[in-house]
Each structure stands twice: as structure tokens, then as C-alpha cells.
Scaffold this motif. Structure first.
Motif, mmCIF file in Angstrom:
data_model
loop_
_atom_site.group_PDB
_atom_site.id
_atom_site.type_symbol
_atom_site.label_atom_id
_atom_site.label_comp_id
_atom_site.label_asym_id
_atom_site.label_seq_id
_atom_site.Cartn_x
_atom_site.Cartn_y
_atom_site.Cartn_z
ATOM 1 N N ARG A 151 0.816 -1.207 0.000
ATOM 2 C CA ARG A 151 0.000 0.000 0.000
ATOM 3 C C ARG A 151 0.856 1.267 0.000
ATOM 4 N NH1 ARG A 151 -3.798 -0.826 4.264
ATOM 5 N NH2 ARG A 151 -2.236 -0.031 5.714
ATOM 6 N N LEU A 152 2.037 1.181 0.600
ATOM 7 C CA LEU A 152 2.924 2.340 0.648
ATOM 8 C C LEU A 152 3.833 2.447 -0.569
ATOM 9 C CD1 LEU A 152 4.004 2.110 4.403
ATOM 10 C CD2 LEU A 152 2.251 3.608 3.413
ATOM 11 N N SER A 153 3.929 1.343 -1.331
ATOM 12 C CA SER A 153 4.844 1.333 -2.477
ATOM 13 C C SER A 153 4.263 2.147 -3.633
ATOM 14 C CB SER A 153 5.097 -0.109 -2.924
ATOM 15 O OG SER A 153 5.918 -0.138 -4.060
ATOM 16 N N VAL A 154 5.155 2.844 -4.345
ATOM 17 C CA VAL A 154 4.739 3.656 -5.511
ATOM 18 C C VAL A 154 5.081 2.961 -6.821
ATOM 19 C CG1 VAL A 154 4.898 5.843 -4.264
ATOM 20 C CG2 VAL A 154 6.926 4.935 -5.406
ATOM 21 N N ALA A 155 5.988 1.979 -6.777
ATOM 22 C CA ALA A 155 6.392 1.267 -7.991
ATOM 23 C C ALA A 155 5.490 0.066 -8.194
ATOM 24 C CB ALA A 155 7.855 0.832 -7.893
ATOM 25 N N ASP A 156 4.958 -0.076 -9.418
ATOM 26 C CA ASP A 156 4.060 -1.197 -9.715
ATOM 27 C C ASP A 156 4.750 -2.546 -9.567
ATOM 28 O OD1 ASP A 156 2.082 0.613 -10.208
ATOM 29 O OD2 ASP A 156 2.339 0.596 -12.394
ATOM 30 N N GLU A 158 7.314 -3.390 -7.670
ATOM 31 C CA GLU A 158 7.547 -3.703 -6.256
ATOM 32 C C GLU A 158 6.238 -4.089 -5.581
ATOM 33 O OE1 GLU A 158 9.432 -1.656 -2.209
ATOM 34 O OE2 GLU A 158 9.184 -0.476 -4.052
ATOM 35 N N ARG A 159 5.147 -3.377 -5.945
ATOM 36 C CA ARG A 159 3.849 -3.691 -5.354
ATOM 37 C C ARG A 159 3.413 -5.103 -5.747
ATOM 38 N NH1 ARG A 159 1.064 -0.229 -7.820
ATOM 39 N NH2 ARG A 159 1.523 1.511 -6.421
ATOM 40 N N ASP A 160 3.622 -5.456 -7.026
ATOM 41 C CA ASP A 160 3.240 -6.797 -7.476
ATOM 42 C C ASP A 160 4.037 -7.884 -6.753
ATOM 43 O OD1 ASP A 160 1.423 -5.705 -9.194
ATOM 44 O OD2 ASP A 160 2.719 -5.801 -10.958
ATOM 45 N N GLU A 161 5.328 -7.624 -6.547
ATOM 46 C CA GLU A 161 6.164 -8.613 -5.857
ATOM 47 C C GLU A 161 5.708 -8.813 -4.415
ATOM 48 O OE1 GLU A 161 10.869 -9.365 -4.672
ATOM 49 O OE2 GLU A 161 10.311 -7.717 -6.008
ATOM 50 N N LEU A 162 5.358 -7.679 -3.743
ATOM 51 C CA LEU A 162 4.888 -7.779 -2.364
ATOM 52 C C LEU A 162 3.553 -8.510 -2.279
ATOM 53 C CD1 LEU A 162 5.810 -4.179 -1.151
ATOM 54 C CD2 LEU A 162 6.891 -6.314 -0.422
#
Length: 442
Positions: A237-242, A244-248
Motif C-alpha cells: 500500500r505504501l509502495s509507488v512502484a508497480d 515492487e507492489r506486485d512482488e509484495l
């Protein structure tokens, strides 16, 4: 201290009669000496000129023992207290008939007759100590009957020769033996009750430890998984990079899937898994095992698989059966960290020829100590180093086998090295069962 008239009840008000049926059967080998003694007494009375009376006594004894045998045959292994009244009545009847013979021999007055009468009394006393001490009403009746028989014998001595020295000596000796016998029998009764209470307490503590270990393990595992899921979702939710968000999110999804897998294993060990049993050839079920096992075994391990020919189809869930076999192979591998031979055999069960298929896995590890042979099947119990085993493998296997109407056994190999785990599964569907029908535990 109060005595129950029957074996102890469980929480459902049911009484376990299995031990009573095993010990009280009138026609069995351990009662042969008593039957021989009775036969000698019968022959002596018949030779003394009372064949008609002896014949009547023999018929009465045989009928009473037959009634007792019928009552035991009709007695269920478990039932309410009312079910045990029949065996108590037939026990009392048989004891009275045997006592009548002993008293008749004593009244006859001969040395041989009185010796045999005392032998019958001793046999009744030993029977009360060995068998009746497990009961309550039966033991009280036996003690009263033996006491009355002793007092009647003493009374007959005083009636015939009240001033004789032998009367005083024999009376004192018989009374002393009676008091000592009652004392020993009661002590045996109290010791058995105390032992049963200690065993029940230890079993309750073991169940409590097992439940504490189980709930603690489940809470710990799910807490770890939830931490991973919530942590990755917070970071996503805090990530701005798509990317990185997908990996999390993928990491959170993997943790959630591990939670679903853990839930499936818990359902399996609780016998509540959803199974889809089908009738399938053991050879077909074993086909993918070598390839799957090679991914689990190290270079020093060797897996030999032997499937007997012409086996009947096994009725089980193939996927869960393969998972159970792979779990056993994994345990065998961990028992031999430096390598060794694992033998997997599939054949007809010798305990149920044509009705069950036996799967047996043997390793060459250090083996499982006898004191842990039952504990290894408890959830979250493991002998592996911390972090190397969850302790759910063997409980899951046992849960699957028992839910599939099978039976699992753990054995130590001769010589103390290695372990053999075997389980039998039904060889065909039960009447009315159909392949592919989802099977839930009831």
C-alpha cells in the motif's frame, strides 16, 4: 472408599465389559485346574455311595456355568449398568453350587474329604483375589460367602468335638487365614483402584499437554503467516512502484496459500479432510512416486519400490495417498542424514487377505525409542532440530489412513536400527460406495 458394583463408567454413562468377558469366561484353559479339582471331588462323593446326589450336583453346576457363559456371550463390550446384572446373578448361582459341594465334603468327616474341602475353599479365595477384586458387588459377595463357609466348617467342628484340642487349633488357624485373606484381598482392591486413578490422571495430563502443544503450534504458525500477509500488504500500500507492489502482493499470496495448505493438513490429522476415494490399481498409484521422491532425496539415499503383482484395486483418495507416502519418505530421509536405503513395499495385507492392501516403508535410520512410539503421532511433536520440522507429517498420515477406514502401525526393526511404518487400506469400495464421491468424516 466406595465400590462400584460393575466396572467404572465413562462420561457417557457406559460401562466397559470387555475385561469382564475376558476374565470370567467359564470354559477356558486357565480354569482347567479348578475343573479337575471339582471332578476329583465329584468322584470321591460318588464312590462314597451318593451317585444320585452327585449327578444332580453336576447337572446343576453345568447348567449354572452354561447360563453364565450365555450371559457373557450376550453381554456387549460396552453398555449400561443394567446389562451386567445377568452375569452377577449367574456368578452368585455358580458360587453357591460350588460352596455346597465343599461343605458336603467337610461334613463327611474323612481326612481326604476335608482336605479336598479346604482345597475348594482355597481355590475360591484365589479366584476372588485374581478375578473378583476387579469388581465391587461380586467381590463383596465372594468375601461374605467365603467367610460363611469358613464359619460353617468351624461350627461343624465344634458341634462334633467341642473339647478336642484339634478343634481349637484348626478353628484358630482357619480364622487367622480368613482374616489375612480378607486383608490381602482388600489391599489388592485398593492398590488396583489407586493404580487406575494414577493412570487416569497421567492420561488426562498427557491429553492436556498434547492439546497445549497443538494449540500453541497452530497459533504460532498462523501468526507467522498473518505477519507475512499483513506486512507485505502494508508495504504494497505504501509502495509507488508497480513492480515492487506486485512482488509484495505475490509474497502475501504465497503466505496465504501456505495457510491454506496448513489448514488442509490440520483437517487431515483431525480426520475431517474432504477425500475423493476411487478404486485404483496400486501400481498406477505408485507410478509417479519415483519421480516425486527423487526431488526429496539426497545423493546418498536410495529408494527401492516393490509392488506385488495381481493386487486388487485400493479404495482411497489417490492424491492424498501419494502425499502420505511422500511424507513417510521424507521422514525416512531425515532419519538418515548421511544417506541409506529406503524400502517401499506394496502387497496384500496378511491380516485381511483379499480385503486390504498393505503399504510398508522401511528405513535404516536410528529408529524411534519405544517410549516415543505413540508420541510421534501427536500434532506438533517432532524429534528434529528446531526449525527443521513442523510435527504435522505423521499425524497427517495417520489421520488420512484412519479416515480412509485403514489401520497404521509403527514398528522397530529387529536389532534396534531402522523403523518400519505400515498401513492397510481397503481393497475395494464399501457396498453402496461409488468412485469419485466426496467422503467427509462424520
Amino acid at each position: 472408599m466406595t465400590w462400584a458394583a460393575y466396572p467404572s463408567e465413562d462420561l457417557d454413562g457406559q460401562v466397559d465389559y470387555s475385561e469382564v468377558k475376558r476374565l470370567d469366561a467359564p470354559f477356558q484353559g486357565r480354569r482347567l485346574p479348578l475343573l479337575v479339582l471339582l471332578a476329583i471331588c465329584c468322584a470321591l462323593v460318588a464312590l462314597r455311595g451318593q451317585p444320585i446326589a452327585m449327578l444332580g450336583w453336576c447337572v446343576a453346576l453345568i447348567l449354572s456355568m452354561g447360563l453364565h457363559h450365555i450371559a457373557l456371550m450376550r453381554l456387549p463390550d460396552r453398555g449400561d449398568r443394567q446389562a451386567g446384572r445377568g452375569i452377577v446373578a449367574t456368578q452368585i448361582l455358580t458360587a453357591l453350587i460350588c460352596s455346597a459341594l465343599g461343605l458336603d465334603l467337610w461334613i463327611a468327616g474323612g481326612t481326604t474329604e476335608r482336605f479336598l474341602s479346604l482345597l475348594l475353599l482355597v481355590a475360591a479365595a484365589l479366584n476372588a483375589m485374581a478375578v473378583r477384586s476387579r469388581g465391587g458387588l461380586e467381590l463383596r459377595f465372594e468375601l461374605w460367602l467365603i467367610s460363611i463357609m469358613v464359619l460353617l466348617r468351624i461350627g461343624w467342628l465344634w458341634y462334633g468335638a467341642p473339647r478336642a484340642v484339634d478343634t481349637w487349633i484348626i478353628s484358630a488357624g482357619m480364622l487367622a487365614m480368613l482374616v489375612y485373606f480378607i486383608h490381602v484381598t482388600l489391599e489388592l482392591r485398593y492398590m488396583r483402584e489407586d493404580l487406575n486413578a494414577r493412570v487416569a490422571t497421567e492420561q488426562a495430563l498427557a491429553r492436556q499437554r498434547s492439546m497445549t502443544q497443538f494449540t500453541g503450534g497452530v497459533a504460532h504458525d498462523f501468526n507467522n503467516l498473518l505477519t507475512v500477509v499483513l506486512g507485505n500488504m502494508e508495504l504494497a500500500r505504501l509502495s509507488v512502484a508497480d513492480s515492487e507492489r506486485d512482488e509484495l502482493m505475490c509474497e502475501a499470496e504465497r503466505a496465504a496459500r501456505r495457510g491454506a495448505e496448513l489448514t488442509s493438513r490440520l483437517l487431515a490429522l483431525s480426520r475431517n479432510a474432504r477425500l475423493v476415494p476411487v478404486s485404483e490399481s496400486p501400481a498406477e498409484i505408485m507410478k509417479p512416486i519415483p519421480v516425486l521422491a527423487n526431488r526429496l532425496l539426497g545423493p546418498g539415499h536410495r529408494l527401492d519400490i516393490c509392488v506385488a503383482p495381481d493386487l486388487p484395486a485400493v479404495f482411497a483418495d489417490p492424491t492424498n495417498l501419494q502425499a502420505a507416502i511422500l511424507e513417510l519418505i521424507t521422514n525416512a530421509r531425515d532419519a538418515m542424514p548421511e544417506g541409506g536405503r529406503i524400502m517401499l513395499k506394496v502387497g496384500a495385507s496378511p491380516d485381511a487377505l483379499g480385503q486390504a492392501v498393505r503399504f510398508s516403508l522401511t528405513d535404516e535410520g536410528t529408529g524411534i525409542p519405544d517410549n516415543l512410539s505413540a508420541t510421534v503421532f501427536e500434532p506438533y511433536f517432532t524429534t528434529k532440530p528446531r526449525g527443521q520440522g513442523a510435527g504435522l507429517g505423521l499425524p497427517m498420515v495417520r489421520g488420512f489412513v484412519e479416515q480412509s477406514a485403514g489401520e497404521l502401525r509403527l514398528e522397530r526393526r529387529p536389532g534396534g536400527r531402522g523403523t518400519r511404518i505400515r498401513f492397510d487400506l481397503p481393497a475395494m469400495a464399501q457396498p453402496g460406495a461409488a468412485d469419485g464421491v466426496v467422503q467427509d468424516a462424520v
